[in-house]
Design a protein around this motif. Structure first.
Motif, PDB file in Angstrom:
ATOM      1  N   THR A  10       0.735  -1.190   0.040  1.00 53.40           N
ATOM      2  CA  THR A  10      -0.217  -0.084   0.061  1.00 53.40           C
ATOM      3  C   THR A  10       0.826   1.273   0.060  1.00 53.40           C
ATOM      4  O   THR A  10       0.483   2.163  -0.817  1.00 53.40           O
ATOM      5  CB  THR A  10      -0.806  -0.233   1.271  1.00 53.40           C
ATOM      6  N   ALA A  61      -6.337   8.502  -2.977  1.00 55.23           N
ATOM      7  CA  ALA A  61      -5.218   7.730  -2.609  1.00 55.23           C
ATOM      8  C   ALA A  61      -5.324   7.745  -0.981  1.00 55.23           C
ATOM      9  O   ALA A  61      -5.194   6.665  -0.132  1.00 55.23           O
ATOM     10  CB  ALA A  61      -3.743   7.960  -2.744  1.00 55.23           C
ATOM     11  N   PHE A  64      -8.240   5.643   0.557  1.00 56.70           N
ATOM     12  CA  PHE A  64      -7.738   4.337   0.687  1.00 56.70           C
ATOM     13  C   PHE A  64      -6.820   4.091   1.711  1.00 56.70           C
ATOM     14  O   PHE A  64      -7.031   3.275   2.563  1.00 56.70           O
ATOM     15  CB  PHE A  64      -7.162   3.884  -0.688  1.00 56.70           C
ATOM     16  N   GLY A  68      -9.250   3.470   5.251  1.00 53.22           N
ATOM     17  CA  GLY A  68      -9.490   1.845   5.342  1.00 53.22           C
ATOM     18  C   GLY A  68      -8.619   1.491   6.953  1.00 53.22           C
ATOM     19  O   GLY A  68      -9.384   0.966   7.583  1.00 53.22           O
TER      20      GLY A  68
END
Length: 173
Positions: A10, A61, A64, A68
């Motif tokens: 990630t 981004a 995410f 998250g």
């Protein structure tokens, strides 16, 4: 193993997205970042072109990579809270609440400040508007962690009470 690979992957993905969204931008004029360290939102303010598209990529981004993990952390704290509410012992419940509340405060400070920097529209702030907020997650938050974890120690608590008591006695004189 999966958590480590997921975390590294990630991070790599977001780094590539940030780099790709800023490499094509022209940078003319001043090349001094009005920030304490080189963050993508601060770099975007240096561009002489419209950075709306790059800002959208960074925002996506951020959804995410920030929301998250934050949602997973908050779900785990909700589950911990439910478990604490089922405890029969008031003493154990109080101890669990004090431990979790301090750690949850650190999580909220960390994610709250990062989200306020990286997930706001570019038009909402100047290049230097995030300096103070960035200090919270880069300096203050890491300083809070050892303090919070050491206050769980009875010896540290007793020494802190003695120190505060001596200062209070000195002021009274």
């Amino acid at each position: 193993m999966h958590l480590a690979v997921g975390s590294e992957g990630t991070g790599l993905l977001v780094s590539v997205l940030d780099t790709a969204s800023t490499l094509h931008l022209p940078f003319y004029g001043p090349n001094v970042i009005n920030h304490f360290f080189c963050e993508i939102p601060a770099v975007l303010h240096l561009s002489s072109e419209d950075t709306h598209r790059a800002g959208l990529v960074i925002f996506a981004a951020g959804l995410f990579i920030l929301l998250g993990p934050l949602s997973l952390i908050l779900v785990s704290y909700v589950l911990i809270l439910c478990a604490m509410l089922r405890m029969r012992s008031t003493e154990h419940r109080h101890k669990a609440f004090s431990t979790c509340s301090a750690r949850l405060a650190v999580v909220i400070i960390f994610y709250g400040t990062i989200i306020s920097i990286h997930m706001r529209p570019m038009a909402m702030g100047s290049a230097g508007s995030g300096k103070l907020v960035s200090i919270c997650y880069a300096v203050i938050n890491p300083m809070l962690k050892p303090i919070i974890y050491s206050l769980r120690n009875k010896d540290v608590k007793a020494a802190l009470r003695r120190a505060v008591g001596q200062k209070a006695a000195a002021r009274a004189v």
